[in-house]
Each structure stands twice: as C-alpha cells, then as structure tokens.
Design a protein around this motif. Structure first.
Motif, mmCIF file in Angstrom:
data_model
loop_
_atom_site.group_PDB
_atom_site.id
_atom_site.type_symbol
_atom_site.label_atom_id
_atom_site.label_comp_id
_atom_site.label_asym_id
_atom_site.label_seq_id
_atom_site.Cartn_x
_atom_site.Cartn_y
_atom_site.Cartn_z
ATOM 1 N N THR A 1 0.876 -1.261 0.145
ATOM 2 C CA THR A 1 0.060 -0.063 0.164
ATOM 3 C C THR A 1 0.921 1.283 -0.029
ATOM 4 O O THR A 1 2.055 1.278 0.717
ATOM 5 N N THR A 2 0.329 2.241 -0.742
ATOM 6 C CA THR A 2 1.174 3.552 -0.769
ATOM 7 C C THR A 2 0.156 4.807 -0.702
ATOM 8 O O THR A 2 -1.146 4.557 -0.749
ATOM 9 N N ALA A 3 0.572 5.914 -0.327
ATOM 10 C CA ALA A 3 -0.153 6.841 -0.083
ATOM 11 C C ALA A 3 0.706 8.380 0.006
ATOM 12 O O ALA A 3 1.922 7.997 0.522
ATOM 13 N N THR A 4 0.053 9.515 -0.696
ATOM 14 C CA THR A 4 0.988 10.589 -0.414
ATOM 15 C C THR A 4 0.108 11.649 0.327
ATOM 16 O O THR A 4 -0.988 11.825 -0.064
ATOM 17 N N SER B 1 2.291 0.872 3.339
ATOM 18 C CA SER B 1 3.673 0.099 3.395
ATOM 19 C C SER B 1 4.702 1.131 3.192
ATOM 20 O O SER B 1 5.758 1.483 3.475
ATOM 21 N N GLU B 2 4.326 2.211 1.898
ATOM 22 C CA GLU B 2 5.351 3.061 1.823
ATOM 23 C C GLU B 2 4.708 4.619 1.758
ATOM 24 O O GLU B 2 3.669 4.903 0.935
ATOM 25 N N LEU B 3 4.752 5.271 2.747
ATOM 26 C CA LEU B 3 4.130 6.673 2.911
ATOM 27 C C LEU B 3 5.257 7.738 2.298
ATOM 28 O O LEU B 3 6.272 7.696 2.481
ATOM 29 N N THR B 4 4.703 8.598 1.518
ATOM 30 C CA THR B 4 5.166 9.852 0.852
ATOM 31 C C THR B 4 4.748 11.102 1.466
ATOM 32 O O THR B 4 3.244 11.090 1.726
ATOM 33 N N VAL B 5 5.486 11.942 1.948
ATOM 34 C CA VAL B 5 4.900 13.359 2.488
ATOM 35 C C VAL B 5 5.401 14.509 1.791
ATOM 36 O O VAL B 5 6.367 14.487 0.992
ATOM 37 N N GLY C 1 9.969 5.242 10.441
ATOM 38 C CA GLY C 1 11.644 4.943 10.236
ATOM 39 C C GLY C 1 11.866 5.467 8.998
ATOM 40 O O GLY C 1 13.079 5.954 8.783
ATOM 41 N N ASN C 2 11.402 5.446 7.992
ATOM 42 C CA ASN C 2 11.305 6.142 6.722
ATOM 43 C C ASN C 2 10.274 6.451 6.171
ATOM 44 O O ASN C 2 9.211 5.654 5.888
ATOM 45 N N VAL C 3 10.144 7.765 5.502
ATOM 46 C CA VAL C 3 9.118 8.137 4.614
ATOM 47 C C VAL C 3 9.861 8.856 3.291
ATOM 48 O O VAL C 3 11.082 9.465 3.653
ATOM 49 N N ARG C 4 9.043 8.694 2.236
ATOM 50 C CA ARG C 4 9.801 9.302 1.086
ATOM 51 C C ARG C 4 9.050 10.735 0.834
ATOM 52 O O ARG C 4 8.031 11.041 1.442
#
Ligand code: SF4
Ligand code: SF4
Length: 345
Positions: A101-104, A119-123, A160-163
C-alpha cells in the motif's frame, strides 16, 4: 491482526489500483493540477466493499498474486477511517494476496493508524519555509510549512522512513539544491523532486538551472555517503515503457466506483471505462487503446521514443496541450533532463 507491511518484488505478478478515497483537499497549493475546485466528496464504505470485490475478481482472473493499492485524493488522510477499514478487510479476507500500500499526504493531519497501514508513505514538502509557503498554502492563502514539517517528522519517527515528494516549479527552480539539502538536514533520506508539467513559465534556461542545482546536490551527496541519500530524479532508472492498454496494470477507482485508465483521466467522463458494479466497458476501453496505438508523428526519429511518457500516454498529452497527439514541451524537456542526469551519478 498482523498489519506488518510487505513489498512487491520482481517475482510478483501484481495489479495496481488507485483508490480515490476523497476528492477534497484542505490545502489549495498554487500548482495543484486537480485545480482549486475539488468536490468535498468521500468514498463510502459500501463503495469500498464493492471496489474490493472488483479488485479480487481482477486479481483472480489475471492470475496475480499481489495487489498494489494506492490511496489517492484530494488529501487521502481526510478519509483515514476508510483506509484502515480497507487494509484490514483485505488482509483478513485474502491472506493469499500480497498487499502493498502507498499514499502521499500533505501532512495536514496526523493519522497514526492509517500510516501504520501504508507500506510506503510519501509526504509532500517543497523544502525551506520560504519555498514551501510560496506554493503550498491553505484555502485562506496562509503557508503550511510549520504544520506540514511538524507532522512529517512525526510520520518519519513512526515509520522509520518516509519518502518526500517535492514539486519543482519555475519559481523555486533556483532554490532546488537548498530545498533538497534542507529536507536532508531535517532527517529525510529519500527525496523525489517532480517537475510541474502544468506550468507555462518554463524556459530552456530554467531547465539548465535545475540541472546545475542537481549537480550541487550530487556534490553534497558525495560529501555525505553516511546519509545514504536517494534522489528520485537522479537515481530513477531509464526504462523502456511499452504500450499502455487500459486495465493491463489496474484501474483508477473513483469515489463513486467509476473506473478510469489513469490518474490524469480520473473524474473526466470522456475517459470513463466502466464501473465496479457492471465491470469494464469493453468498447470504451477499446476506444482509448486505439488512441494510444497510433504513432506520435511529432516525436518521429527521437531516440528516446520508447522511454518517454509522451508517446505512451496520450491522456497526459491531451491534459497538457489540449491534443492527444501533441507532446508537451515541458514533458519533453523533463525527459531530456532525466537522460542528461543519468550520466552524472
Ligand atoms: S495537498 Fe496535494 S491535492 Fe491538496 S492542493 Fe496541494 S497538491 Fe493539491
Ligand atoms: S516528447 Fe521529446 S523526448 Fe519524448 S519522445 Fe517526443 S521528442 Fe522524444
């Protein structure tokens, strides 16, 4: 329930769905391609249930093992309850499907439970306060830097990590290296600068400025190997794109359950290709596939033809130039910038 997130690998066969959980946004960024007129509408749980059934059916029919679900908006976190509901339901009902799952998010709200489901969050952050507040504003015109950075750092700590997604515009191009370095110094390690393709203010000289700014970023990165920095526009691979066929990779599922072939087309009646209740409208899909098939004469002879989004995506051409068969000069310049950057790593 185990909410631990998974990642899709080259071995997986997956479909990607863009789930429009709302069309509303509480920000009014000056460059937003979704315009300032964003309807205050949200996907309901009933529509989500039906959409999930539709996705299962697509996954099973196409013999896929994985599902990439992107929660889109407007600002997706404004419908955080639905995000949590959808992820929990899929994990419970179909443990055999690998869910990524992803979202910005614009970081206007802090949604811990929803963030745990991604799973992979973007700010979205544009860099220094000066540059961020120049474009990323609320509906009353006030800047959003203080709120966005404070919540983005909380997301970073939680996950821990966000894009970090930043929009490069003609008015912030000269500050690009300062903006990227500012974000790195705040603690972010994965920065994804994206050119604002909709602006009409781009010039060749400004693209030269972007290139030189990125050379400065490369110098900074070489001086700080310990940070393990990733910069999307420099590091992204140049890949042969192949033809786009409606539904081959998945669909946009709009707030009302209508289906569209890509993000730019979502909500535009002309590109509707069915809905989750009655399935895909084969004739509508054929019409779009035919449009994608013809050769793009304006690009004939370009050595980058098979790698560039303009020949692949006629809908982007239409949205940017008003004509499916006319590529945008800004896209052309961005694609050439990518090639030029490829040699500098
Ligand atoms: S936060 Fe995103 S969706 Fe909202 S106005 Fe800004 S660019 Fe548009
Ligand atoms: S838009 Fe530019 S880079 Fe892309 S295929 Fe056409 S000429 Fe080549």
């Amino acid at each position: 329930m185990e909410l631990k997130n998974t990642y899709i690998t080259n071995e997986d066969k997956f479909l990607q769905f863009n789930f429009w959980v709302t069309t509303y946004c509480n920000f009014n960024c000056r460059y937003c391609y979704e315009t300032c007129d964003k309807p205050d509408a949200y996907m309901s749980q009933e529509i989500a249930d039906k959409a999930i059934e539709f996705m299962y059916n697509e996954i099973d029919t196409k013999a896929c093992n994985a599902l990439w679900l992107n929660f889109h908006g407007g600002e997706p976190m404004l419908n955080q309850k639905l995000i949590v509901y959808v992820v929990k339901k899929i994990k419970q009902e179909r443990p055999d499907i690998k869910l990524f799952t992803t979202a910005t998010t614009n970081c206007s709200v802090m949604c811990e439970e929803a963030a745990e489901c991604i799973s992979e969050l973007t700010v979205s952050l544009d860099g220094t306060k000066k540059c961020h507040d120049m474009n990323r504003v609320r509906h009353d015109g006030s800047g959003t830097y203080d709120l966005a950075v404070s919540n983005a750092l909380k997301y970073l700590e939680l996950k821990g990590n966000v894009r970090t997604r930043m929009v490069v515009t003609p008015d912030n191009a000269a500050d690009l290296s300062d903006n990227i370095i500012h974000l790195i110094e705040l603690g972010f390690r994965e920065i994804m600068p994206g050119i604002d393709h909709f602006s009409k203010e781009w010039t060749e000289e400004l693209f030269g400025t972007v290139y030189h700014e990125l050379l400065k970023v490369r110098e900074y990165r070489l001086a700080h190997p310990e940070y393990r920095i990733k910069i999307g526009i420099i590091d992204s691979a140049i890949k042969r794109l192949g033809k786009c066929y409606v539904g081959c990779d998945g669909y946009q599922i709009y707030i009302n359950g209508k289906l569209y072939p890509c993000t730019y087309a979502a909500g535009d009646e002309y590109y509707e290709v069915g809905d989750i209740f009655n399935g895909v409208d084969v004739n509508a899909a054929k019409r779009i596939n035919c449009m994608n098939n013809g050769k793009l004469e304006a690009c004939a002879g370009c050595g980058y033809y098979e790698y560039c989004i303009s020949p692949r995506c006629r809908i982007i051409n239409q949205k940017l130039t008003g004509d499916h068969m006319t590529p945008s000069v800004v896209v052309c310049a961005s694609e050439n910038l990518k090639i030029k950057l490829h040699g500098i790593k």
